[in-house]
Design a protein around this motif. Structure first.
Motif, short mmCIF file in Angstrom:
data_model
loop_
_atom_site.label_atom_id
_atom_site.label_comp_id
_atom_site.label_asym_id
_atom_site.label_seq_id
_atom_site.Cartn_x
_atom_site.Cartn_y
_atom_site.Cartn_z
N PHE A 62 61.20 -168.69 -61.73
CA PHE A 62 60.09 -169.42 -61.12
C PHE A 62 60.25 -170.92 -61.34
CE2 PHE A 62 56.01 -171.49 -62.03
CZ PHE A 62 55.40 -171.41 -60.78
N GLU A 66 60.58 -173.71 -58.51
CA GLU A 66 59.44 -174.61 -58.31
C GLU A 66 59.60 -175.98 -58.98
OE1 GLU A 66 56.78 -173.89 -56.37
OE2 GLU A 66 57.79 -172.00 -55.88
N TRP A 88 52.32 -174.94 -65.49
CA TRP A 88 53.36 -174.08 -64.90
C TRP A 88 53.11 -172.62 -65.22
CZ3 TRP A 88 55.89 -175.99 -61.12
CH2 TRP A 88 56.15 -177.36 -61.06
N HIS A 90 50.18 -171.32 -65.78
CA HIS A 90 49.01 -170.96 -64.99
C HIS A 90 49.41 -170.69 -63.54
CE1 HIS A 90 45.33 -171.75 -62.61
NE2 HIS A 90 44.79 -171.03 -63.58
N GLU A 91 50.24 -171.57 -62.98
CA GLU A 91 50.68 -171.40 -61.60
C GLU A 91 51.51 -170.12 -61.44
OE1 GLU A 91 53.13 -173.79 -58.15
OE2 GLU A 91 52.25 -174.91 -59.80
N THR A 94 48.99 -167.21 -61.47
CA THR A 94 48.05 -167.13 -60.35
C THR A 94 48.72 -167.01 -58.99
OG1 THR A 94 47.87 -169.54 -60.24
CG2 THR A 94 46.23 -168.37 -61.58
N LYS A 95 50.00 -167.29 -58.92
CA LYS A 95 50.69 -167.22 -57.62
C LYS A 95 51.60 -166.00 -57.52
CE LYS A 95 50.16 -171.89 -56.25
NZ LYS A 95 50.74 -173.08 -55.69
N GLY A 96 51.29 -164.95 -58.28
CA GLY A 96 52.01 -163.70 -58.13
C GLY A 96 53.24 -163.52 -58.98
#
Length: 114
Positions: A62, A66, A88, A90-91, A94-96
């Motif tokens: 990830f 990203e 990072w 958290h993202e 929350t983004k799968g």
């Protein structure tokens, strides 16, 4: 189980065998344990990351996708992955990112045995 817990379980089995008149007590103990489990659900706590799923590998992938310019060394990634205030982390959650983690080899078979 620890030796202390093992000794406690053995003492409980022996006591149960005496109370029930069973020579080994194992069959009676198993039957009583199953009956108790039917009345009271068994709760099992499982460690997830690196036990059931490859969290760090997924998080590294990830970050590489990203945040390719950021540090990807083991220590930096570990710190970022375990920092509850990390944007990072958290993202990723929350983004799968957590939904797409690969299973650790043997984890599915182990869960099926439970």
């Amino acid at each position: 189980p620890s030796q202390r817990n093992h000794a406690t379980l053995q003492a409980m089995r022996n006591s149960f065998a005496e109370e029930t008149g069973s020579s080994s007590g194992q069959a009676a103990w198993d039957e009583a344990s199953e009956a108790a489990a039917a009345v009271q659900p068994i709760i099992v706590a499982l460690d997830v990351d690196e036990v059931l799923v490859s969290y760090m590998e997924g998080f590294v992938n990830f970050l590489a996708r990203e945040r390719p310019e950021g540090p990807l060394d083991t220590q930096s990634v570990f710190r970022e992955a375990h920092d509850p205030t990390s944007p990072w982390r958290h993202e990723f959650a929350t983004k799968g990112g957590l939904d797409n983690l690969d299973a650790v080899p043997g984890a599915v078979a182990a869960l099926n045995r439970l």
